[in-house]
Scaffold this active site. Structure first.
Site, PDB file in Angstrom:
ATOM      1  N   THR A  81       0.824  -1.208   0.000  1.00  0.00           N
ATOM      2  CA  THR A  81       0.000   0.000   0.000  1.00  0.00           C
ATOM      3  C   THR A  81       0.862   1.264   0.000  1.00  0.00           C
ATOM      4  O   THR A  81       0.729   2.116  -0.875  1.00  0.00           O
ATOM      5  CB  THR A  81      -0.919   0.040   1.228  1.00  0.00           C
ATOM      6  OG1 THR A  81      -0.103  -0.020   2.414  1.00  0.00           O
ATOM      7  CG2 THR A  81      -1.887  -1.127   1.238  1.00  0.00           C
ATOM      8  N   ASP A  82       1.773   1.356   0.986  1.00  0.00           N
ATOM      9  CA  ASP A  82       2.495   2.627   1.103  1.00  0.00           C
ATOM     10  C   ASP A  82       3.610   2.756   0.071  1.00  0.00           C
ATOM     11  O   ASP A  82       3.971   3.873  -0.303  1.00  0.00           O
ATOM     12  CB  ASP A  82       2.998   2.876   2.529  1.00  0.00           C
ATOM     13  CG  ASP A  82       3.861   1.779   3.086  1.00  0.00           C
ATOM     14  OD1 ASP A  82       4.084   0.776   2.395  1.00  0.00           O
ATOM     15  OD2 ASP A  82       4.320   1.920   4.233  1.00  0.00           O
ATOM     16  N   CYS A  83       4.132   1.644  -0.415  1.00  0.00           N
ATOM     17  CA  CYS A  83       5.132   1.735  -1.485  1.00  0.00           C
ATOM     18  C   CYS A  83       4.445   2.246  -2.750  1.00  0.00           C
ATOM     19  O   CYS A  83       4.991   3.075  -3.493  1.00  0.00           O
ATOM     20  CB  CYS A  83       5.780   0.379  -1.730  1.00  0.00           C
ATOM     21  SG  CYS A  83       6.638  -0.237  -0.261  1.00  0.00           S
TER      22      CYS A  83
END
Ligand code: LAN
Length: 720
Positions: free
Chosen positions: A453-455
């Site tokens: 998600t955050d990548c």
């Protein structure tokens, strides 16, 4: 100096599309000997700080350069920091670096190499020995990770690994280690993951392991405890473990194995009580206690094991093998992480043999995980942190418009991020419980391919700002679509997938040593990154899924705000610790429209509380320093010294919020400047990463990226 000698011998790192491979093949046998003797010299690695500085790679790549000396100290520091750091860039545009830290990974690989009769090259073996010996604690043991106190998992695993690599049992180091093992109730008390590795090796009995119940993979998928609901790392580790358990895979009983059976225990192997050992975990290792629910289930599955239905077992193991093959192919044999990488190799060897094309592909990818630093050859915690570090680097450099001075550096980094976006779905992704991948970014390389998600969010943030517009609107939109699909009902975002099961599943956590591994929880960091990316995306594409994006940002901010503690801080789950979490908390809320300090609007209470928290933790030297203990205890624990990385996070938060007392910020910046080394680098201090509350992990790039980012933001805000 040993280090200079290594430069002339020159092992090289090749990198293609992020794949990092240390190459020793060009070394003559004389040079190999010389290299080893350099590694044995005590000047190379300073053991007072177990965190290596990644000097081998850095010294190979960097040389002196004309320093900026404009007279503006802050600007010069920023310029020189980037000018140093850009030299580390590989041709493919990413910034290679050390991603070691955990102590249980390398021994796992060495066990696999022994059991599959696939030795690593000699030089690798010797450098690995160096590494493990360098991290032996003064009491003779090893911790879960390089900064940890000795544990049975760490100690018995290194002991076995060093013996498998040919060290004599009566060497002083191993004598000391064995004493530690015996004084701490012997390898019988190794936690369950250790019991697993030792059983595969044949120095512990499968009878002494709780069942890994392969049949659970045949449960109907609707069940709330079906393994497809687990956090992908738990799922993908317990999968090949269940295969080995189902077949009771055990390596050959060689004289060395016989010897280890004597060395690891205080009583003769034949007399050991395996039944009692099942639930026996050394106190030094324990992080979580097992629930009564887990005990009841173990009773059931252990009993079932004695009478199991052969046809069901066969069916379950066939499904598991299919699943392992799918994961291997989906990730080009890199696999999700360092643990399933090793165990999958063992399963594939067992299923198809050493000469099979599948096993050969596995073996080749072992090397993707190896990293050489001045403490020796280690196994990284992933196949690298390529995308993650590169995405931060671009943001750090461009925020202060420093790309004008480093155009090639920035362009190459953009190119790497462009090339790392996942553009094709992996095969059978629904059948094997994978979330969609298209539009996502992985943490490491596109070949690895599991989007996070955050990548994905960091990748999207960067590519939205790309002046060259390398990504089509469609690719940007696919990324936003994916982020939207990742959002959980609680408004937050987890790491790789949606949260698929209830929190109660944590009661089934059998690992003893890790917390929160059973499901993928919503995290402040992941949620913040996704909120930031969506908000930025909406500015560029105001009409695209307008309502959904607005709602996602709002509920995401609601989640973040709920996570804030009374003292204004946020707990960080993936780095040390409250300074990291708070940085994400602040940036996430600001991106969603919460007010920072400003002339007109009044500051939002959440932002104010966060800044007050940070200011209250500033040290007399102007810096911030947080200890790894914060992660374990879940309370702020100061480090004995200010840390450049924590200082940078605190400064980034305060500057993002436009904190009015500039003196606080100037003192922080002055601390960073005071820590910068003459070559533009920053020192490697304490370990900065963490996972599952208990295990530290190295992020070498952080000591460069975050000070650069803080200085860059300072330049943007104050025009210097
Ligand atoms: C990582 C590395 C990256 C990290 C961030 C992207 C920084 C984070 O924001 C989300 C979680 C994630 C993806 C993460 C999760 C846990 C990982 C995969 C690791 C720390 C790298 C190694 C670790 C993995 C679980 C190690 C193997 C141990 C097990 C318990 C299976």
């Amino acid at each position: 100096m040993a280090l200079e000698a290594i430069e002339t011998i020159c092992p090289t790192l090749t990198s293609e599309a992020g794949r990092q491979l240390w190459n020793f093949a060009n070394l003559s046998s004389g040079e190999q000997k010389e290299l080893l003797s350099d590694f044995s010299s005590s000047t190379l690695f300073n053991r007072t700080n177990p965190n290596s500085c990644d000097l081998i790679y850095r010294n190979l790549k960097t040389s002196d350069f004309p320093k900026s000396a404009t007279g503006n100290k802050t600007y010069d520091a920023l310029y020189n920091a980037i000018a140093f750091y850009q030299q580390l860039q590989a041709e493919d545009g990413h910034l290679p670096g050390d991603y070691g830290g955990p102590n249980f990974l390398l021994p796992g690989l060495i066990v696999a190499s022994y059991v599959t009769e696939s030795p690593l090259p000699n030089l690798h073996q010797e450098l690995m020995k160096r590494y493990m010996l360098n991290h032996q604690n003064a009491d003779g043991g090893w911790g879960l990770h390089i900064e940890g106190c000795s544990t049975m998992f760490g100690t018995a695993m290194q002991y076995v690994a060093l013996r498998l690599l040919g060290m004599e049992a009566d060497s002083p180091e191993l004598t000391k280690a064995r004493k530690w093992i015996h004084a701490n109730a012997s390898a019988l008390g190794i936690p369950s993951w250790g019991k697993f590795y030792l059983s595969v090796l044949g120095v512990y009995e499968w009878e002494g392991c709780n069942s890994l119940f392969p049949e659970m993979w045949l449960f109907p998928e609707q069940l709330p405890f079906h393994p497809s609901r687990y956090w992908c790392h738990a799922r993908m580790v317990y999968l090949p473990m269940a295969y080995c358990y189902g077949y009771k895979v055990t390596g050959k009983k060689t004289p060395l194995i016989e010897a280890l059976r004597k060395e690891l225990y205080t009583e003769p192997y034949e007399n050991l009580n395996w039944k009692n050992a099942k639930d026996f975990c050394s106190a030094a290792d324990r992080y979580t206690t097992s629930s009564s629910l887990l005990n009841v289930l173990n009773l059931f599955t252990n009993t079932y094991e004695k009478v199991h239905v052969t046809s069901l077992r066969k069916k379950a193991l066939a499904f598991i093998l299919d699943y392992i093959n799918a994961e291997d192919e989906q990730t080009k044999y890199i696999n999700l992480g360092p643990v399933n990488k090793v165990i999958n190799s063992i399963c594939i060897y067992h299923a198809y043999g050493k000469d099979s094309p599948q096993f050969k592909k596995h073996y080749e990818r072992w090397f993707d995980y190896l990293w050489l630093a001045e403490d020796g050859l280690k196994m990284n915690g992933y196949n690298g942190s390529q995308l993650w570090d590169t995405a931060f680097t671009v943001q750090a450099v461009t925020e202060g418009k420093m790309q004008e001075h480093f155009p090639e550096f920035t362009e190459n980094a953009y190119r790497f991020i462009d090339n790392s976006q996942v553009q094709n779905e992996v095969r059978d992704h629904k059948k094997f419980y994978r979330h969609d991948s298209v539009g996502g970014w992985p943490f490491s390389t596109v070949d690895h391919g599991w989007p996070i998600t955050d990548c994905t969010a960091e990748g999207l943030k960067v590519m939205l700002e790309d002046k060259a517009q390398r990504l089509s609107d469609k690719r940007l939109q696919q990324s936003a679509d994916l982020i939207l699909s990742f959002q959980n009902k609680d408004g937050g975002w987890a790491s790789y997938e949606n949260t698929r099961g209830g929190k109660w599943l944590e009661m089934l956590n059998p690992s003893e040593i890790f917390g929160n591994i059973m499901i993928d929880y919503s995290y402040t960091e992941c949620s913040s990154a996704c909120v930031q990316a969506l908000a930025k995306f909406q500015k560029r594409f105001p009409e695209y899924r307008q309502n959904e994006i607005s709602k996602a940002v709002e509920s995401g901010a609601g989640f973040i705000s709920n996570q804030q503690r009374k003292n204004g801080s946020w707990y960080g789950s993936w780095a040390v610790c409250f300074t990291y979490g708070t940085w994400f908390g602040v940036e996430g809320l600001l991106a969603a429209g919460y007010a920072g300090f400003g002339k007109n609007a009044s500051v939002s209470p959440q932002i104010k509380a966060a800044c007050n928290f940070l200011v209250s933790k500033q040290n007399a030297d102007g810096g911030w320093g947080e200890s790894f203990e914060s992660c374990l205890k879940k309370e702020y624990v100061p480090h004995k010294e200010s840390q450049v990385v924590n200082t940078a996070w605190a400064l980034l938060s305060l500057m993002a919020a436009n904190y009015p007392d500039k003196n606080v910020i100037d003192r922080g910046i002055a601390f960073l400047l005071s820590m910068q080394l003459p070559n533009g680098d920053f020192p490697q201090q304490g370990i900065s990463g963490v996972f599952n509350h208990s295990c530290g992990i190295t992020y070498t790039a952080y000591r460069n990226v975050f000070p650069i980012w803080a200085l860059s933001r300072y330049k943007k805000l104050y025009g210097v």
